[in-house]
Design a protein around this motif. Structure first.
Motif, PDB file in Angstrom:
ATOM      1  N   ASP A  85       2.543  23.910  -1.159  1.00  0.00           N
ATOM      2  CA  ASP A  85       2.578  22.933  -0.070  1.00  0.00           C
ATOM      3  C   ASP A  85       1.219  22.287   0.135  1.00  0.00           C
ATOM      4  O   ASP A  85       1.120  21.085   0.389  1.00  0.00           O
ATOM      5  CB  ASP A  85       3.037  23.587   1.232  1.00  0.00           C
ATOM      6  CG  ASP A  85       4.519  23.935   1.234  1.00  0.00           C
ATOM      7  OD1 ASP A  85       5.243  23.493   0.308  1.00  0.00           O
ATOM      8  OD2 ASP A  85       4.947  24.655   2.145  1.00  0.00           O
ATOM      9  N   PHE A  86       0.155  23.073   0.018  1.00  0.00           N
ATOM     10  CA  PHE A  86      -1.202  22.545   0.156  1.00  0.00           C
ATOM     11  C   PHE A  86      -1.440  21.449  -0.884  1.00  0.00           C
ATOM     12  O   PHE A  86      -1.974  20.384  -0.577  1.00  0.00           O
ATOM     13  CB  PHE A  86      -2.227  23.670  -0.007  1.00  0.00           C
ATOM     14  CG  PHE A  86      -3.646  23.189  -0.080  1.00  0.00           C
ATOM     15  CD1 PHE A  86      -4.342  22.868   1.072  1.00  0.00           C
ATOM     16  CD2 PHE A  86      -4.282  23.046  -1.311  1.00  0.00           C
ATOM     17  CE1 PHE A  86      -5.650  22.413   0.995  1.00  0.00           C
ATOM     18  CE2 PHE A  86      -5.584  22.593  -1.386  1.00  0.00           C
ATOM     19  CZ  PHE A  86      -6.267  22.274  -0.236  1.00  0.00           C
ATOM     20  N   LEU A  87      -1.031  21.707  -2.115  1.00  0.00           N
ATOM     21  CA  LEU A  87      -1.233  20.732  -3.185  1.00  0.00           C
ATOM     22  C   LEU A  87      -0.413  19.463  -2.983  1.00  0.00           C
ATOM     23  O   LEU A  87      -0.872  18.367  -3.286  1.00  0.00           O
ATOM     24  CB  LEU A  87      -0.847  21.338  -4.533  1.00  0.00           C
ATOM     25  CG  LEU A  87      -1.825  22.284  -5.171  1.00  0.00           C
ATOM     26  CD1 LEU A  87      -1.220  22.855  -6.443  1.00  0.00           C
ATOM     27  CD2 LEU A  87      -3.125  21.576  -5.485  1.00  0.00           C
ATOM     28  N   LEU A  88       0.806  19.626  -2.502  1.00  0.00           N
ATOM     29  CA  LEU A  88       1.735  18.496  -2.462  1.00  0.00           C
ATOM     30  C   LEU A  88       1.907  17.879  -1.083  1.00  0.00           C
ATOM     31  O   LEU A  88       2.722  16.971  -0.922  1.00  0.00           O
ATOM     32  CB  LEU A  88       3.091  18.945  -3.008  1.00  0.00           C
ATOM     33  CG  LEU A  88       3.073  19.430  -4.461  1.00  0.00           C
ATOM     34  CD1 LEU A  88       4.445  19.903  -4.877  1.00  0.00           C
ATOM     35  CD2 LEU A  88       2.565  18.355  -5.396  1.00  0.00           C
ATOM     36  N   ALA A  89       1.135  18.308  -0.111  1.00  0.00           N
ATOM     37  CA  ALA A  89       1.303  17.822   1.259  1.00  0.00           C
ATOM     38  C   ALA A  89       1.194  16.305   1.360  1.00  0.00           C
ATOM     39  O   ALA A  89       1.896  15.680   2.145  1.00  0.00           O
ATOM     40  CB  ALA A  89       0.288  18.485   2.182  1.00  0.00           C
ATOM     41  N   ASP A  90       0.351  15.702   0.571  1.00  0.00           N
ATOM     42  CA  ASP A  90       0.160  14.251   0.641  1.00  0.00           C
ATOM     43  C   ASP A  90       0.726  13.541  -0.585  1.00  0.00           C
ATOM     44  O   ASP A  90       0.382  12.399  -0.870  1.00  0.00           O
ATOM     45  CB  ASP A  90      -1.342  13.947   0.774  1.00  0.00           C
ATOM     46  CG  ASP A  90      -1.926  14.577   2.023  1.00  0.00           C
ATOM     47  OD1 ASP A  90      -1.280  14.493   3.086  1.00  0.00           O
ATOM     48  OD2 ASP A  90      -3.017  15.163   1.934  1.00  0.00           O
ATOM     49  N   CYS A  91       1.610  14.216  -1.281  1.00  0.00           N
ATOM     50  CA  CYS A  91       2.177  13.707  -2.531  1.00  0.00           C
ATOM     51  C   CYS A  91       2.849  12.352  -2.328  1.00  0.00           C
ATOM     52  O   CYS A  91       3.697  12.196  -1.449  1.00  0.00           O
ATOM     53  CB  CYS A  91       3.190  14.720  -3.074  1.00  0.00           C
ATOM     54  SG  CYS A  91       4.057  14.170  -4.545  1.00  0.00           S
ATOM     55  N   CYS A  92       2.455  11.423  -3.138  1.00  0.00           N
ATOM     56  CA  CYS A  92       3.134  10.121  -3.240  1.00  0.00           C
ATOM     57  C   CYS A  92       3.275   9.420  -1.891  1.00  0.00           C
ATOM     58  O   CYS A  92       4.225   8.676  -1.677  1.00  0.00           O
ATOM     59  CB  CYS A  92       4.510  10.300  -3.870  1.00  0.00           C
ATOM     60  SG  CYS A  92       4.481  11.210  -5.417  1.00  0.00           S
ATOM     61  N   GLY A  93       2.373   9.670  -0.975  1.00  0.00           N
ATOM     62  CA  GLY A  93       2.449   9.039   0.343  1.00  0.00           C
ATOM     63  C   GLY A  93       3.704   9.417   1.108  1.00  0.00           C
ATOM     64  O   GLY A  93       4.114   8.711   2.016  1.00  0.00           O
ATOM     65  N   GLY A  94       4.334  10.533   0.742  1.00  0.00           N
ATOM     66  CA  GLY A  94       5.533  10.984   1.436  1.00  0.00           C
ATOM     67  C   GLY A  94       6.812  10.333   0.952  1.00  0.00           C
ATOM     68  O   GLY A  94       7.867  10.508   1.548  1.00  0.00           O
ATOM     69  N   ASP A  95       6.753   9.555  -0.119  1.00  0.00           N
ATOM     70  CA  ASP A  95       7.927   8.872  -0.658  1.00  0.00           C
ATOM     71  C   ASP A  95       8.789   9.870  -1.425  1.00  0.00           C
ATOM     72  O   ASP A  95       8.479  10.251  -2.549  1.00  0.00           O
ATOM     73  CB  ASP A  95       7.486   7.733  -1.569  1.00  0.00           C
ATOM     74  CG  ASP A  95       8.654   6.876  -2.040  1.00  0.00           C
ATOM     75  OD1 ASP A  95       9.819   7.330  -1.943  1.00  0.00           O
ATOM     76  OD2 ASP A  95       8.394   5.746  -2.498  1.00  0.00           O
ATOM     77  N   ARG A  96       9.879  10.318  -0.822  1.00  0.00           N
ATOM     78  CA  ARG A  96      10.753  11.329  -1.421  1.00  0.00           C
ATOM     79  C   ARG A  96      11.351  10.870  -2.754  1.00  0.00           C
ATOM     80  O   ARG A  96      11.728  11.682  -3.582  1.00  0.00           O
ATOM     81  CB  ARG A  96      11.870  11.722  -0.469  1.00  0.00           C
ATOM     82  CG  ARG A  96      11.411  12.654   0.610  1.00  0.00           C
ATOM     83  CD  ARG A  96      12.646  13.234   1.310  1.00  0.00           C
ATOM     84  NE  ARG A  96      12.236  14.207   2.289  1.00  0.00           N
ATOM     85  CZ  ARG A  96      12.028  15.483   2.007  1.00  0.00           C
ATOM     86  NH1 ARG A  96      12.181  15.927   0.800  1.00  0.00           N
ATOM     87  NH2 ARG A  96      11.663  16.322   2.947  1.00  0.00           N
ATOM     88  N   ARG A  97      11.461   9.583  -2.981  1.00  0.00           N
ATOM     89  CA  ARG A  97      12.004   9.109  -4.253  1.00  0.00           C
ATOM     90  C   ARG A  97      11.081   9.497  -5.402  1.00  0.00           C
ATOM     91  O   ARG A  97      11.529   9.694  -6.522  1.00  0.00           O
ATOM     92  CB  ARG A  97      12.183   7.597  -4.240  1.00  0.00           C
ATOM     93  CG  ARG A  97      13.247   7.130  -3.248  1.00  0.00           C
ATOM     94  CD  ARG A  97      13.265   5.622  -3.146  1.00  0.00           C
ATOM     95  NE  ARG A  97      11.949   5.200  -2.662  1.00  0.00           N
ATOM     96  CZ  ARG A  97      11.398   4.009  -2.885  1.00  0.00           C
ATOM     97  NH1 ARG A  97      12.031   3.121  -3.612  1.00  0.00           N
ATOM     98  NH2 ARG A  97      10.228   3.702  -2.393  1.00  0.00           N
ATOM     99  N   LEU A  98       9.791   9.641  -5.138  1.00  0.00           N
ATOM    100  CA  LEU A  98       8.820   9.978  -6.175  1.00  0.00           C
ATOM    101  C   LEU A  98       8.564  11.479  -6.265  1.00  0.00           C
ATOM    102  O   LEU A  98       8.349  12.015  -7.345  1.00  0.00           O
ATOM    103  CB  LEU A  98       7.493   9.261  -5.917  1.00  0.00           C
ATOM    104  CG  LEU A  98       7.573   7.733  -5.886  1.00  0.00           C
ATOM    105  CD1 LEU A  98       6.239   7.151  -5.453  1.00  0.00           C
ATOM    106  CD2 LEU A  98       7.985   7.191  -7.243  1.00  0.00           C
TER     107      LEU A  98
END
Length: 109
Positions: A85-98
Motif C-alpha cells: 500500500d505504501f508503494l502504490l498509495a499514489d499510483c497513477c493518480g488514483g485512476d483505477r483503470r490504470l
C-alpha cells in the motif's frame, strides 16, 4: 506506513535469502514453517537462517510463535500489505483503470 518503516522493510528484503524466505512463508500460509524447515528448504545453515528470520521479524514482515520447543515463522500479511500500500498509495493518480485493485482508498475519519 512511515517512510522509515518502509525503508527498514526494503532493507530486509534487499538480501536474496530473505526475499526468498518471505516468498516461501507467504506460500506456506498462516500455518508457517519451523526455523529448521525453512533453513533446510533454503539450503542455509540454521544460525544464518536464524539471523535472516530475525531481520524479517524486526522489519514487520514475519511473525514468530513458539510451539513447544520449536519456533514457527509465518508471513505477517498485514505488514506485507502495508508495504505494498505504501508503494502504490499514489499510483497513477488514483485512476483505477490504470492501477486496478491496488489503488489505496483512504477512508475519511
Amino acid at each position: 506506513m512511515e517512510i522509515e518503516t518502509a525503508t527498514q522493510a526494503f532493507s530486509a528484503l534487499s538480501q536474496g535469502a530473505r526475499l526468498a524466505t518471505l516468498k516461501m512463508l507467504i506460500k506456506a500460509g498462516p500455518r508457517g514453517a519451523s526455523a529448521g524447515e525453512i533453513a533446510e528448504a533454503m539450503k542455509t545453515p540454521p544460525p544464518t537462517m536464524s539471523f535472516h528470520l530475525k531481520e524479517l521479524e524486526r522489519s514487520g514482515l514475519v511473525h514468530a510463535r513458539k510451539e513447544g520447543r520449536r519456533v514457527i515463522y509465518s508471513a505477517d500479511y498485514g505488514g506485507v500489505r502495508e508495504l505494498i500500500d505504501f508503494l502504490l498509495a499514489d499510483c497513477c493518480g488514483g485512476d483505477r483503470r490504470l492501477c486496478g485493485p491496488y489503488v489505496v482508498i483512504k477512508e475519511s475519519a
